[in-house]
Design a protein around this motif. Structure first.
Motif, short mmCIF file in Angstrom:
data_model
loop_
_atom_site.label_atom_id
_atom_site.label_comp_id
_atom_site.label_asym_id
_atom_site.label_seq_id
_atom_site.Cartn_x
_atom_site.Cartn_y
_atom_site.Cartn_z
N ARG A 189 47.78 -27.92 137.27
CA ARG A 189 47.89 -28.49 138.69
C ARG A 189 48.11 -29.72 138.55
NH1 ARG A 189 43.80 -27.55 143.53
NH2 ARG A 189 45.00 -28.28 145.10
N ALA A 190 47.52 -30.59 137.56
CA ALA A 190 47.39 -32.16 137.37
C ALA A 190 47.57 -32.45 136.02
CB ALA A 190 45.94 -32.39 138.11
N PHE A 191 47.49 -33.72 136.02
CA PHE A 191 47.75 -34.57 134.48
C PHE A 191 46.31 -34.07 133.68
CE2 PHE A 191 46.30 -37.71 131.88
CZ PHE A 191 47.34 -37.80 130.92
N GLY A 192 46.83 -33.66 132.52
CA GLY A 192 45.53 -33.55 131.34
C GLY A 192 44.91 -32.19 131.48
N ILE A 193 43.86 -32.20 130.36
CA ILE A 193 43.29 -30.98 130.14
C ILE A 193 42.16 -30.76 131.40
CG2 ILE A 193 41.46 -32.16 128.82
CD1 ILE A 193 43.37 -28.52 128.31
N PHE A 194 41.72 -31.87 131.96
CA PHE A 194 40.56 -31.58 133.04
C PHE A 194 41.25 -31.26 134.21
CE2 PHE A 194 38.99 -34.60 129.85
CZ PHE A 194 37.93 -33.89 129.40
N GLN A 195 41.02 -30.10 135.04
CA GLN A 195 41.56 -29.50 136.07
C GLN A 195 40.47 -29.08 137.05
OE1 GLN A 195 44.79 -29.47 136.62
NE2 GLN A 195 45.27 -30.30 134.36
N GLY A 196 40.79 -28.38 138.23
CA GLY A 196 39.87 -27.58 138.93
C GLY A 196 39.68 -28.47 140.15
N GLY A 247 62.48 -54.77 135.89
CA GLY A 247 62.85 -54.18 134.70
C GLY A 247 61.41 -53.17 134.53
N GLY A 248 60.39 -53.33 135.19
CA GLY A 248 59.37 -52.48 135.10
C GLY A 248 59.38 -51.44 135.71
N LEU A 249 58.41 -50.38 135.63
CA LEU A 249 58.51 -49.07 136.11
C LEU A 249 57.13 -48.54 136.74
CD1 LEU A 249 60.37 -46.29 135.62
CD2 LEU A 249 58.78 -45.72 133.92
N GLU A 250 57.32 -47.76 137.88
CA GLU A 250 56.16 -47.32 138.30
C GLU A 250 56.28 -45.78 138.23
OE1 GLU A 250 54.73 -49.20 142.40
OE2 GLU A 250 55.40 -47.06 143.06
N LEU A 251 55.02 -45.18 137.76
CA LEU A 251 54.85 -43.88 137.35
C LEU A 251 53.76 -43.47 138.37
CD1 LEU A 251 55.16 -41.44 135.56
CD2 LEU A 251 53.18 -42.37 134.18
N ARG A 252 54.00 -42.45 139.20
CA ARG A 252 53.20 -41.53 140.10
C ARG A 252 52.87 -40.01 139.60
NH1 ARG A 252 56.77 -43.76 145.09
NH2 ARG A 252 56.66 -45.83 144.93
N LEU A 253 51.75 -39.81 139.54
CA LEU A 253 51.47 -38.30 138.93
C LEU A 253 50.00 -37.76 139.57
CD1 LEU A 253 50.27 -38.39 135.29
CD2 LEU A 253 50.55 -40.65 136.79
N PRO A 254 49.93 -36.52 139.70
CA PRO A 254 48.67 -35.90 140.17
C PRO A 254 47.43 -35.98 139.21
CG PRO A 254 50.04 -34.18 139.82
CD PRO A 254 50.94 -35.40 139.59
N VAL A 255 46.05 -36.39 139.29
CA VAL A 255 45.24 -36.49 138.63
C VAL A 255 44.13 -35.95 139.19
CG1 VAL A 255 43.73 -37.64 137.07
CG2 VAL A 255 46.41 -38.36 137.34
N ALA A 256 43.43 -34.81 138.62
CA ALA A 256 42.25 -34.24 139.09
C ALA A 256 40.64 -34.79 138.70
CB ALA A 256 42.31 -32.80 138.81
N ASP A 257 40.97 -35.45 137.46
CA ASP A 257 39.95 -35.90 136.94
C ASP A 257 40.23 -37.21 136.09
OD1 ASP A 257 37.98 -36.41 134.39
OD2 ASP A 257 37.06 -34.72 135.53
N HIS A 262 53.75 -35.18 133.22
CA HIS A 262 53.32 -33.99 134.10
C HIS A 262 54.65 -33.53 134.88
CE1 HIS A 262 51.68 -31.67 137.46
NE2 HIS A 262 50.49 -31.28 136.65
N PRO A 263 54.92 -32.34 135.21
CA PRO A 263 56.14 -31.74 135.75
C PRO A 263 56.15 -32.45 137.32
CG PRO A 263 54.88 -29.94 134.80
CD PRO A 263 54.02 -31.17 134.42
N ASP A 264 55.03 -32.69 137.77
CA ASP A 264 55.27 -33.34 139.21
C ASP A 264 55.39 -34.92 139.46
OD1 ASP A 264 55.38 -30.84 140.24
OD2 ASP A 264 53.37 -30.66 140.30
N GLN A 265 55.41 -35.37 138.23
CA GLN A 265 55.46 -37.00 138.36
C GLN A 265 56.74 -37.34 138.82
OE1 GLN A 265 55.40 -37.92 133.83
NE2 GLN A 265 57.70 -38.27 134.19
N GLU A 266 56.56 -38.72 139.38
CA GLU A 266 57.53 -39.56 139.89
C GLU A 266 57.77 -40.80 139.25
OE1 GLU A 266 57.04 -39.63 144.15
OE2 GLU A 266 56.91 -37.40 144.41
N THR A 267 59.09 -41.48 138.97
CA THR A 267 59.39 -42.70 138.31
C THR A 267 60.16 -43.50 139.20
OG1 THR A 267 60.99 -41.78 136.96
CG2 THR A 267 58.73 -42.04 136.11
N VAL A 268 60.01 -44.63 139.44
CA VAL A 268 60.63 -45.89 140.30
C VAL A 268 60.99 -46.75 139.46
CG1 VAL A 268 60.79 -47.06 142.10
CG2 VAL A 268 59.51 -44.74 142.40
N GLU A 269 62.26 -47.10 138.87
CA GLU A 269 62.45 -48.30 138.22
C GLU A 269 62.44 -49.30 139.27
OE1 GLU A 269 65.91 -47.92 135.57
OE2 GLU A 269 65.67 -45.90 135.48
N LEU A 270 61.93 -50.39 138.81
CA LEU A 270 61.57 -51.78 139.73
C LEU A 270 62.71 -52.95 139.39
CD1 LEU A 270 57.65 -51.86 139.33
CD2 LEU A 270 59.16 -50.66 140.95
#
Length: 323
Positions: free
Chosen positions: A230-237, A272-282, A261-269
């Protein structure tokens, strides 16, 4: 009839007939170390079930085909399909103490018998392809076998589990539901009867694994799937929150190629930088991920994560004070 062993005997016998070597039950029995009666039943099955046009030639004491256009039914296996199996063996071979490698090796030998010479040899794959992992924890082969068996037949599992957090061993009885291959380590998602909760267990931390007699009825995926991906990494729940990270123009060139993560979003700034957005449960694993990039990443949100990173940096500064 129809087992892999029986089919292997049939294909060998078929090959001998085509080579005009006049095989018979005695030769088949000697080749596969079986009784002559079992060998004769195999030959009869070729005629009765697969309509093989076999004819016994008494002067040659063996069989021929009366119609050489006959072919035993078999799977058509391509070079690419065999290659994919060999690569999977290479990728997974060291993650379960060799258990996967040995099992796949046996299966691959059978495939090669079935497929014939397609230019792909199991031994040569180790020279051409490899997989390297660092920091992973291989599972003991017997542990892997017991866990896999409990999943397949829905039987409870007992083991001693040592958590690195408190370094204490506890006895657990669980109902296994999902085995996940994560960062070259095997992790079991199971309903723990001791805690009456869904928990994750690293196979490398299990000891004295025992397959119990009690069966169980698996719960539907909706009850445990959020523990897996559901979220990034091994720690879920837990309920995931949206983490936003800002990577420098230098680091962005690598990050934009990566999937965290499959649900991540990236925005090129614009810079030249990058914004990464993703769900994290822990936050535990994402903190380690952020710290490995040092000053090339900034936590934009949430504030709680930003505070934990700041606290970690202050603790590191005390360890490495400025000269």
């Amino acid at each position: 009839m129809g087992t892999t062993a029986t089919l292997e005997r049939m294909f060998w016998f078929d090959d001998q007939v085509r080579r005009k070597r006049y095989p018979n039950a005695t030769k088949l029995a000697e080749r596969f170390e079986i009784s002559t009666k079992t060998a004769q039943r195999c030959i009869e099955a070729m005629g009765n079930r697969f309509y093989a046009p076999l004819q016994y030639i008494s002067t040659e004491k063996g069989y021929i085909y009366t119609d050489n256009s006959f072919n035993l039914p078999h799977f058509q296996i391509s070079q690419e399909e065999i290659l994919s199996i060999l690569l999977a063996r290479s990728l997974l071979s060291k993650t379960a103490g060799g258990a996967i490698s040995r099992a796949m090796g046996r299966f691959i030998r059978k495939l090669l018998i079935e497929a014939g010479k397609l230019g792909v040899e199991a031994g040569r794959m180790d020279q051409l392809f490899s997989a390297a992992w660092t920091g992973h924890a291989p599972a003991p082969p017997e542990t892997f076998r017991q866990v896999a068996q409990s999943l397949l037949i829905s039987r409870r599992l007992s083991f001693t589990y040592c958590s690195p957090g408190n370094n204490q061993a506890t006895e657990r009885t669980v109902e296994p539901h999902h085995l996940q291959y994560y960062m070259a380590s095997w992790v079991l998602t199971a309903h723990c009867l001791v805690r009456n909760e869904w928990r994750k267990f690293y196979l490398s931390r299990m000891d004295s694994v025992r397959l119990r007699e009690e069966p169980f009825t698996p719960k539907p995926p909706r009850e445990w799937k959020n523990m897996v991906d559901r979220a990034f990494g091994i720690f879920q729940g837990k309920e995931p929150v949206r983490v936003v990270l800002h990577f420098s123009p230098f680091r962005a060139r690598w990050i934009k190629e990566q999937l965290w993560h499959p649900d991540q979003e990236t925005v090129e700034l614009g810079d030249g930088g990058l914004e990464l957005r993703l769900p994290v449960a822990d936050f535990r694993e994402i903190k380690m991920k952020i710290l490995q990039f040092g000053a090339d990443v900034t936590v934009i949100a949430p504030e709680e994560l930003k505070g934990e990173i700041q606290a970690e940096i202050r603790a590191m500064t005390r360890l490495y004070p400025a000269g």
